[in-house]
Design a protein around this motif. Structure first.
Motif, mmCIF file in Angstrom:
data_model
loop_
_atom_site.group_PDB
_atom_site.id
_atom_site.type_symbol
_atom_site.label_atom_id
_atom_site.label_comp_id
_atom_site.label_asym_id
_atom_site.label_seq_id
_atom_site.Cartn_x
_atom_site.Cartn_y
_atom_site.Cartn_z
ATOM 1 N N VAL A 147 26.063 -14.370 -9.852
ATOM 2 C CA VAL A 147 25.918 -15.114 -8.772
ATOM 3 C C VAL A 147 26.067 -14.623 -7.389
ATOM 4 O O VAL A 147 26.020 -13.387 -7.301
ATOM 5 C CB VAL A 147 27.362 -15.954 -8.897
ATOM 6 C CG1 VAL A 147 27.227 -17.048 -10.014
ATOM 7 C CG2 VAL A 147 28.449 -15.170 -8.731
ATOM 8 N N VAL A 148 25.576 -15.281 -6.425
ATOM 9 C CA VAL A 148 25.586 -14.757 -5.090
ATOM 10 C C VAL A 148 26.857 -15.019 -4.183
ATOM 11 O O VAL A 148 27.290 -16.147 -4.405
ATOM 12 C CB VAL A 148 24.560 -15.698 -4.258
ATOM 13 C CG1 VAL A 148 24.516 -14.836 -2.730
ATOM 14 C CG2 VAL A 148 22.989 -15.010 -4.937
ATOM 15 N N GLY A 149 27.713 -14.075 -3.673
ATOM 16 C CA GLY A 149 28.772 -14.139 -3.140
ATOM 17 C C GLY A 149 29.936 -13.822 -4.215
ATOM 18 O O GLY A 149 29.730 -13.961 -5.313
ATOM 19 N N GLY A 162 25.941 -5.271 -7.143
ATOM 20 C CA GLY A 162 25.029 -4.675 -5.831
ATOM 21 C C GLY A 162 25.192 -5.738 -4.637
ATOM 22 O O GLY A 162 25.474 -6.798 -4.784
ATOM 23 N N GLU A 163 24.172 -5.197 -3.816
ATOM 24 C CA GLU A 163 23.823 -6.123 -2.690
ATOM 25 C C GLU A 163 22.280 -6.072 -2.469
ATOM 26 O O GLU A 163 21.673 -5.180 -2.930
ATOM 27 C CB GLU A 163 24.644 -5.306 -1.308
ATOM 28 C CG GLU A 163 25.907 -5.432 -1.283
ATOM 29 C CD GLU A 163 26.401 -4.636 0.040
ATOM 30 O OE1 GLU A 163 27.614 -5.052 0.262
ATOM 31 O OE2 GLU A 163 25.735 -3.868 0.567
ATOM 32 N N PRO A 264 26.067 -10.156 -1.470
ATOM 33 C CA PRO A 264 26.106 -9.115 -3.165
ATOM 34 C C PRO A 264 25.966 -10.138 -3.955
ATOM 35 O O PRO A 264 25.975 -11.252 -4.136
ATOM 36 C CB PRO A 264 27.798 -9.314 -3.047
ATOM 37 C CG PRO A 264 28.292 -10.525 -2.314
ATOM 38 C CD PRO A 264 27.165 -10.924 -1.137
ATOM 39 N N TYR A 265 25.690 -9.432 -5.224
ATOM 40 C CA TYR A 265 25.405 -10.022 -6.548
ATOM 41 C C TYR A 265 26.649 -9.641 -7.243
ATOM 42 O O TYR A 265 26.874 -8.344 -7.334
ATOM 43 C CB TYR A 265 24.233 -9.330 -7.278
ATOM 44 C CG TYR A 265 22.864 -9.916 -6.813
ATOM 45 C CD1 TYR A 265 22.708 -11.486 -6.944
ATOM 46 C CD2 TYR A 265 21.900 -9.435 -6.689
ATOM 47 C CE1 TYR A 265 21.433 -12.147 -6.686
ATOM 48 C CE2 TYR A 265 20.592 -9.906 -6.293
ATOM 49 C CZ TYR A 265 20.125 -11.303 -6.338
ATOM 50 O OH TYR A 265 19.272 -11.750 -5.875
ATOM 51 N N ARG A 287 23.343 -3.762 -15.035
ATOM 52 C CA ARG A 287 24.292 -2.913 -14.168
ATOM 53 C C ARG A 287 23.102 -1.670 -13.917
ATOM 54 O O ARG A 287 23.027 -1.344 -12.748
ATOM 55 C CB ARG A 287 25.292 -2.419 -14.641
ATOM 56 C CG ARG A 287 26.478 -3.345 -14.713
ATOM 57 C CD ARG A 287 27.854 -3.137 -15.151
ATOM 58 N NE ARG A 287 28.466 -2.456 -13.978
ATOM 59 C CZ ARG A 287 29.605 -2.206 -13.844
ATOM 60 N NH1 ARG A 287 30.614 -2.388 -15.094
ATOM 61 N NH2 ARG A 287 30.324 -1.852 -12.770
ATOM 62 N N ASP A 288 22.590 -1.138 -14.776
ATOM 63 C CA ASP A 288 21.726 -0.110 -14.718
ATOM 64 C C ASP A 288 20.299 -0.461 -13.881
ATOM 65 O O ASP A 288 19.953 0.388 -12.874
ATOM 66 C CB ASP A 288 21.185 0.440 -15.999
ATOM 67 C CG ASP A 288 22.373 1.342 -16.635
ATOM 68 O OD1 ASP A 288 23.222 1.466 -16.047
ATOM 69 O OD2 ASP A 288 22.297 1.645 -18.056
#
Length: 306
Positions: A147-149, A162-163, A264-265, A287-288
């Motif tokens: 999600v965003v935020g 990450g962003e 951010p994600y 994540r990678d």
């Protein structure tokens, strides 16, 4: 009363799909048999293993403990089958993992990450639901949400992935015909290509209407790839994720020093999800891949054309 391992495997399927009918389809059983198996398990354990939620069935605390046992049963059966057949006994990832994420993240981050993982584990199945919304409070049937935020969730684990940066973009043809805005105030003279305001479910994505409130809506959609193609076609100036827009050489970023919204994600996981090796592997792959794409996500360079 002893626990029947078959009942545990049925619980596992219901927890994964969120529905008795989904579990029945997955296990080639009928709905009545699934219901009977769950009732049998609850009698053996002396309590409820499932509770009704808005999105389907969610495991209770007792159910989550039973699911850990179910995963052990499944892994033992897989190992036995491999041993009998003489197959490679190294750990293999199999089964279905379901995740939800935004359109851009799903297509350009999640899909390639999963494809790379499946080259080594071809029996792994991943279902991606594309949606832009807040994190769910009841995530029955979902293993992973992106999600965003920053999410506000209960009974779940939230991890910062990450962003990414959103900026204003226009096509070369549009700028040739209408001129390039030189200041934020001049953006008001141009139409906006973005999300449908009344249907936007994520407060963090309100930036263009907050930063340039005078821009009028032109073509709006719930899908970021519609935003991109509408902007390329000249419908107006689009507020786009840089890692999506920078893949198109005909799009020009407008006022990059003034308009650069950093968001951010976040990844949200069910409490029991990481107990499944397949889910843990998909989480690691996401994540990678997100880390590897950090420059593109921030708009620091033109994204690779995959």
């Amino acid at each position: 009363m002893s626990v029947d391992p078959h009942d545990l495997l049925v619980l596992r399927a219901v927890a994964r799909t969120g529905r008795f009918t989904g579990a029945a389809d997955e296990l080639a059983l009928n709905h009545t048999t699934v219901s009977r198996r769950i009732q049998s398990l609850e009698r053996a354990l002396g309590g409820r293993v499932l509770s009704r939620a808005a999105g389907g069935w969610e495991p209770t605390e007792l159910g989550r403990r039973a699911l850990r046992a179910a995963d052990g049963v499944s892994e033992a059966l897989d190992g036995l089958a491999a041993e009998v057949s003489g197959a490679d006994l190294r750990p293999k990832l199999a089964g279905v993992v379901r995740l939800s994420a935004t359109d851009g993240y799903s297509a350009l981050v999640a899909a390639p990450a999963v494809a790379d993982l499946q080259r080594e584990h071809p029996e792994l199945q991943v279902e991606i639901v594309t949606v832009t919304r807040r994190a769910l409070q009841q995530r029955s049937g979902l293993d992973i949400e992106v999600v965003v935020g920053r999410p506000q969730v209960h009974r779940a684990e939230a991890v910062l992935l990450g962003e990414y940066v959103l900026g204003m973009y226009a096509s070369e043809r549009y700028l040739a015909e209408h001129g390039a805005p030189q200041t934020r105030d001049e953006l008001v003279a141009h139409p906006l290509v973005y999300f449908i305001d009344s249907m936007l479910q994520v407060d963090d994505l309100d930036a263009p209407r907050r930063l340039v409130p005078g821009m009028r809506d032109s073509l709006t959609s719930t899908n970021v790839f519609v935003h991109v193609e509408a902007t390329r076609a000249g419908a107006g100036i689009g507020f786009l994720p840089c890692f999506v827009a920078d893949r198109h050489p005909d799009l020009v970023r407008v006022l990059p020093e003034e308009i650069a919204e950093v968001l951010p994600y976040w990844m949200v996981l069910r409490p029991d999800s990481l107990d499944r090796p397949a889910v843990a592997a998909v989480v690691a792959a996401l994540r990678d891949r997100t880390a590897a794409m950090a420059d593109a996500l921030r708009g620091d360079r033109r994204a690779e054309r995959l």
